[in-house]
Design a protein around this motif. Structure first.
Motif, PDB file in Angstrom:
ATOM      1  N   HIS A  41      -1.643  17.728 -11.644  1.00  0.00           N
ATOM      2  CA  HIS A  41      -3.027  17.190 -11.333  1.00  0.00           C
ATOM      3  C   HIS A  41      -2.820  15.800 -11.092  1.00  0.00           C
ATOM      4  CE1 HIS A  41      -6.930  15.590 -11.968  1.00  0.00           C
ATOM      5  NE2 HIS A  41      -7.489  16.751 -11.540  1.00  0.00           N
ATOM      6  N   LEU A  42      -2.138  15.064 -11.970  1.00  0.00           N
ATOM      7  CA  LEU A  42      -1.621  13.906 -11.967  1.00  0.00           C
ATOM      8  C   LEU A  42      -1.150  13.025 -10.555  1.00  0.00           C
ATOM      9  CD1 LEU A  42      -1.304  12.291 -15.761  1.00  0.00           C
ATOM     10  CD2 LEU A  42      -3.036  11.761 -14.359  1.00  0.00           C
ATOM     11  N   MET A  43      -0.150  13.966 -10.466  1.00  0.00           N
ATOM     12  CA  MET A  43       0.779  13.684  -9.192  1.00  0.00           C
ATOM     13  C   MET A  43      -0.351  13.758  -7.793  1.00  0.00           C
ATOM     14  SD  MET A  43       4.507  15.485 -10.005  1.00  0.00           S
ATOM     15  CE  MET A  43       5.588  14.749 -11.157  1.00  0.00           C
ATOM     16  N   GLU A  44      -1.091  14.802  -7.630  1.00  0.00           N
ATOM     17  CA  GLU A  44      -1.880  14.931  -6.714  1.00  0.00           C
ATOM     18  C   GLU A  44      -2.842  13.606  -6.508  1.00  0.00           C
ATOM     19  OE1 GLU A  44      -3.582  18.612  -7.303  1.00  0.00           O
ATOM     20  OE2 GLU A  44      -2.063  19.719  -6.489  1.00  0.00           O
ATOM     21  N   LEU A  45      -3.503  13.366  -7.590  1.00  0.00           N
ATOM     22  CA  LEU A  45      -4.262  12.226  -7.668  1.00  0.00           C
ATOM     23  C   LEU A  45      -3.797  10.833  -7.282  1.00  0.00           C
ATOM     24  CD1 LEU A  45      -7.149  11.061  -8.350  1.00  0.00           C
ATOM     25  CD2 LEU A  45      -6.520  11.137 -10.751  1.00  0.00           C
ATOM     26  N   LEU A  46      -2.414  10.558  -7.723  1.00  0.00           N
ATOM     27  CA  LEU A  46      -1.885   9.553  -7.323  1.00  0.00           C
ATOM     28  C   LEU A  46      -1.573   9.519  -5.865  1.00  0.00           C
ATOM     29  CD1 LEU A  46       0.597   8.573 -10.049  1.00  0.00           C
ATOM     30  CD2 LEU A  46      -1.989   7.907  -9.968  1.00  0.00           C
ATOM     31  N   THR A  47      -1.199  10.712  -5.321  1.00  0.00           N
ATOM     32  CA  THR A  47      -1.061  10.630  -3.948  1.00  0.00           C
ATOM     33  C   THR A  47      -1.940  10.564  -3.163  1.00  0.00           C
ATOM     34  OG1 THR A  47       0.836  12.253  -4.503  1.00  0.00           O
ATOM     35  CG2 THR A  47      -0.071  12.499  -2.336  1.00  0.00           C
ATOM     36  N   ARG A  48      -3.078  11.001  -3.527  1.00  0.00           N
ATOM     37  CA  ARG A  48      -4.526  10.752  -2.825  1.00  0.00           C
ATOM     38  C   ARG A  48      -4.974   9.195  -2.850  1.00  0.00           C
ATOM     39  NH1 ARG A  48      -7.331  14.113  -5.723  1.00  0.00           N
ATOM     40  NH2 ARG A  48      -8.979  12.809  -6.523  1.00  0.00           N
ATOM     41  N   LEU A  49      -4.701   8.639  -4.128  1.00  0.00           N
ATOM     42  CA  LEU A  49      -5.015   7.347  -4.257  1.00  0.00           C
ATOM     43  C   LEU A  49      -4.127   6.403  -3.068  1.00  0.00           C
ATOM     44  CD1 LEU A  49      -5.493   6.834  -8.097  1.00  0.00           C
ATOM     45  CD2 LEU A  49      -7.259   7.080  -6.313  1.00  0.00           C
ATOM     46  N   GLY A  50      -3.064   6.636  -3.134  1.00  0.00           N
ATOM     47  CA  GLY A  50      -1.980   5.909  -2.221  1.00  0.00           C
ATOM     48  C   GLY A  50      -2.346   6.266  -0.697  1.00  0.00           C
ATOM     49  N   GLY A  85      -5.094   4.094   0.898  1.00  0.00           N
ATOM     50  CA  GLY A  85      -4.663   2.803   1.367  1.00  0.00           C
ATOM     51  C   GLY A  85      -4.542   1.777   0.051  1.00  0.00           C
ATOM     52  N   ARG A  86      -4.599   2.363  -1.174  1.00  0.00           N
ATOM     53  CA  ARG A  86      -4.528   1.604  -2.161  1.00  0.00           C
ATOM     54  C   ARG A  86      -3.026   1.529  -2.726  1.00  0.00           C
ATOM     55  NH1 ARG A  86      -9.565   2.622  -5.401  1.00  0.00           N
ATOM     56  NH2 ARG A  86     -10.315   4.207  -4.743  1.00  0.00           N
ATOM     57  N   PRO A 133       0.846  -1.278  -0.162  1.00  0.00           N
ATOM     58  CA  PRO A 133      -0.151  -0.177  -0.196  1.00  0.00           C
ATOM     59  C   PRO A 133       0.811   1.310  -0.113  1.00  0.00           C
ATOM     60  CG  PRO A 133      -0.890  -1.708   1.629  1.00  0.00           C
ATOM     61  CD  PRO A 133       0.590  -2.329   0.954  1.00  0.00           C
ATOM     62  N   GLY A 134       0.261   2.292  -0.394  1.00  0.00           N
ATOM     63  CA  GLY A 134       0.952   3.584  -0.702  1.00  0.00           C
ATOM     64  C   GLY A 134       1.699   3.759  -2.095  1.00  0.00           C
ATOM     65  N   LYS A 137      -7.958   7.377 -19.276  1.00  0.00           N
ATOM     66  CA  LYS A 137      -7.409   6.088 -18.951  1.00  0.00           C
ATOM     67  C   LYS A 137      -7.490   5.572 -17.753  1.00  0.00           C
ATOM     68  CE  LYS A 137      -3.687   6.359 -21.363  1.00  0.00           C
ATOM     69  NZ  LYS A 137      -2.413   5.825 -21.767  1.00  0.00           N
ATOM     70  N   LEU A 138      -7.007   6.662 -16.613  1.00  0.00           N
ATOM     71  CA  LEU A 138      -7.101   6.144 -15.292  1.00  0.00           C
ATOM     72  C   LEU A 138      -8.615   6.018 -14.511  1.00  0.00           C
ATOM     73  CD1 LEU A 138      -5.530   6.330 -12.707  1.00  0.00           C
ATOM     74  CD2 LEU A 138      -5.533   8.734 -12.439  1.00  0.00           C
ATOM     75  N   ALA A 139      -9.644   6.892 -15.203  1.00  0.00           N
ATOM     76  CA  ALA A 139     -10.820   6.807 -14.889  1.00  0.00           C
ATOM     77  C   ALA A 139     -11.535   5.407 -14.903  1.00  0.00           C
ATOM     78  CB  ALA A 139     -11.983   7.972 -15.517  1.00  0.00           C
ATOM     79  N   ALA A 140     -11.067   4.955 -16.470  1.00  0.00           N
ATOM     80  CA  ALA A 140     -11.539   3.300 -16.721  1.00  0.00           C
ATOM     81  C   ALA A 140     -10.924   2.511 -16.027  1.00  0.00           C
ATOM     82  CB  ALA A 140     -11.216   3.509 -18.329  1.00  0.00           C
ATOM     83  N   ALA A 141      -9.628   2.535 -15.481  1.00  0.00           N
ATOM     84  CA  ALA A 141      -8.972   1.881 -14.524  1.00  0.00           C
ATOM     85  C   ALA A 141      -9.413   1.889 -12.989  1.00  0.00           C
ATOM     86  CB  ALA A 141      -7.478   2.136 -14.332  1.00  0.00           C
ATOM     87  N   LEU A 142     -10.167   2.876 -12.710  1.00  0.00           N
ATOM     88  CA  LEU A 142     -10.598   2.999 -11.252  1.00  0.00           C
ATOM     89  C   LEU A 142     -12.005   2.852 -11.152  1.00  0.00           C
ATOM     90  CD1 LEU A 142      -8.961   6.466 -10.370  1.00  0.00           C
ATOM     91  CD2 LEU A 142      -8.896   4.521  -9.023  1.00  0.00           C
ATOM     92  N   VAL A 143     -12.736   2.489 -12.574  1.00  0.00           N
ATOM     93  CA  VAL A 143     -14.051   2.121 -12.235  1.00  0.00           C
ATOM     94  C   VAL A 143     -14.597   1.322 -11.429  1.00  0.00           C
ATOM     95  CG1 VAL A 143     -14.602   0.873 -14.281  1.00  0.00           C
ATOM     96  CG2 VAL A 143     -16.191   2.596 -13.859  1.00  0.00           C
ATOM     97  N   HIS A 144     -14.155   0.447 -11.335  1.00  0.00           N
ATOM     98  CA  HIS A 144     -14.351  -0.798 -10.214  1.00  0.00           C
ATOM     99  C   HIS A 144     -13.832  -0.844  -9.110  1.00  0.00           C
ATOM    100  CE1 HIS A 144     -10.786  -1.901 -12.518  1.00  0.00           C
ATOM    101  NE2 HIS A 144     -10.577  -3.157 -11.399  1.00  0.00           N
ATOM    102  N   ASP A 145     -13.121   0.384  -8.904  1.00  0.00           N
ATOM    103  CA  ASP A 145     -12.623   0.632  -7.443  1.00  0.00           C
ATOM    104  C   ASP A 145     -11.722  -0.482  -6.867  1.00  0.00           C
ATOM    105  OD1 ASP A 145     -12.256   2.224  -5.021  1.00  0.00           O
ATOM    106  OD2 ASP A 145     -14.095   0.821  -3.816  1.00  0.00           O
ATOM    107  N   PRO A 146     -10.549  -0.599  -7.605  1.00  0.00           N
ATOM    108  CA  PRO A 146      -9.667  -1.621  -7.370  1.00  0.00           C
ATOM    109  C   PRO A 146      -8.616  -1.111  -6.446  1.00  0.00           C
ATOM    110  CG  PRO A 146      -8.915  -0.265  -9.464  1.00  0.00           C
ATOM    111  CD  PRO A 146     -10.115   0.135  -9.081  1.00  0.00           C
ATOM    112  N   GLY A 147      -8.045  -2.251  -5.582  1.00  0.00           N
ATOM    113  CA  GLY A 147      -7.017  -1.851  -4.495  1.00  0.00           C
ATOM    114  C   GLY A 147      -5.701  -1.773  -4.988  1.00  0.00           C
ATOM    115  N   VAL A 148      -5.430  -2.098  -6.252  1.00  0.00           N
ATOM    116  CA  VAL A 148      -4.126  -2.089  -6.823  1.00  0.00           C
ATOM    117  C   VAL A 148      -4.069  -1.168  -8.144  1.00  0.00           C
ATOM    118  CG1 VAL A 148      -2.075  -3.207  -8.111  1.00  0.00           C
ATOM    119  CG2 VAL A 148      -3.460  -4.100  -5.841  1.00  0.00           C
TER     120      VAL A 148
END
Length: 304
Positions: free
Chosen positions: A168-177, A180-181, A28-29, A140-151
């Motif tokens: 914007h992408l950096m902030e988003l990845l930081t938030r996803l990490g 707990g993903r 995680p992270g 592409k990131l939205a499509a990858a997130l649509v099923h709420d994956p843990g990885v």
């Protein structure tokens, strides 16, 4: 809290070895997968995502083999570097198609939630062909997130993205990490990794070169011996004088002219070089680093 683990994993194509006996654990992270172009990063991500079988070794997700295990796709979201030709679809249609492929009970709601996460709700009605590079990365990131994956696995997500979209992408990845993903993104640019990943995995020529805290590995990179090409009014005299300088590990006359110097402490060398030249009435004409490329940095890590 999902963990992806590679154990002595290799992948080869005929006589070409793309990944060679790599072992690493991604938890995680946010983790950065750092390496020069052609290092094997894309192959590693494809193996983690279950799109490529390891030729040897094993790749697991929470202890279960990834290859041939379709159930892992409910846990993994992949953002590939390549862009499929879906320009004729709107952003919303593209994300909705992925939601339906995952057979989500409420695909419409999942689509809107994913679009909101990447801040593309307003542009979702436009065709993807009209999107900027940064917007295409986000859809592409939205499509990858649509099923709420843990990885989340992202292959060079910042390539070709303008500075505002990169932030914007950096902030988003930081938030996803932070949620707990388990987020892994690849890059060949040191500064990108430094800004959002405290843990990094370094690969060079298909080999695992280093692993751990970014600060420690950064020190390994910056503490490596540096090489410089010096040109002066008297190269032979300069070479002789530098051999007695403590911060110089090696001196060699270049066949094309000039002096090749290997330096162990650049700070001390920067002070001593002009003093040595002045004391011997030598005029310095050129001081040029010869190995500032990422490839040289990574090669040093492999041999260290």
């Amino acid at each position: 809290m999902s963990v992806v683990e590679l154990t002595n994993s290799s992948r080869w194509y005929g006589n070409v070895v793309a990944v060679n006996d790599v072992s690493m654990k991604i938890g995680p992270g946010v983790t950065g997968l750092l390496g020069p172009n052609g290092a094997g990063k894309t192959t590693l991500i494809a193996m983690m995502a279950g799109f490529l079988a390891p030729s040897a070794g094993e790749v697991t997700l929470d202890g279960a083999p990834v290859w041939g295990n379709v159930s892992v796709y409910r846990t993994i979201g992949l953002v590939p570097e390549r862009e499929a030709s879906f320009g004729y679809l709107t952003g919303r249609q593209f994300v909705r198609a992925n939601a339906e492929l995952h057979q989500l009970p409420a695909p419409g709601e999942a689509t809107e939630r994913a679009l909101d996460i990447v801040d593309l709700v307003e542009a979702a009605g436009r065709n993807i062909s009209t999107y900027s590079k940064g917007m295409r990365q986000r859809i592409k990131l939205a499509a990858a997130l649509v099923h709420d994956p843990g990885v989340m696995l992202l292959d060079e997500p910042f390539n070709g993205v303008d500075p505002r979209q990169r932030l914007h992408l950096m902030e988003l990845l930081t938030r996803l990490g932070a949620e707990g993903r388990t987020v892994l993104f690849s890059s060949h640019i040191l500064e990108e990794v430094e800004q959002i990943a405290r843990h990094i995995e370094v690969v060079v020529s298909g080999r695992h070169a280093a692993s751990g805290d970014f600060g420690a590995i950064r020190r390994l990179m910056t503490d490596r011996p540096d090489k410089y090409l010096l040109r002066s009014s008297d190269d032979r005299l300069l070479a002789t004088a530098l051999m007695a300088t403590p911060s110089v590990a090696g001196v060699q006359l270049d066949a094309r002219g000039g002096v090749l110097v290997q330096v162990t402490d650049f700070g001390s060398f920067a002070v001593s070089l002009p003093r040595v030249a002045r004391e011997r009435s030598i005029t310095l004409l050129e001081v040029t680093p010869t190995d500032e490329s990422l490839e040289s940095v990574f090669s040093y890590l492999v041999s260290a």
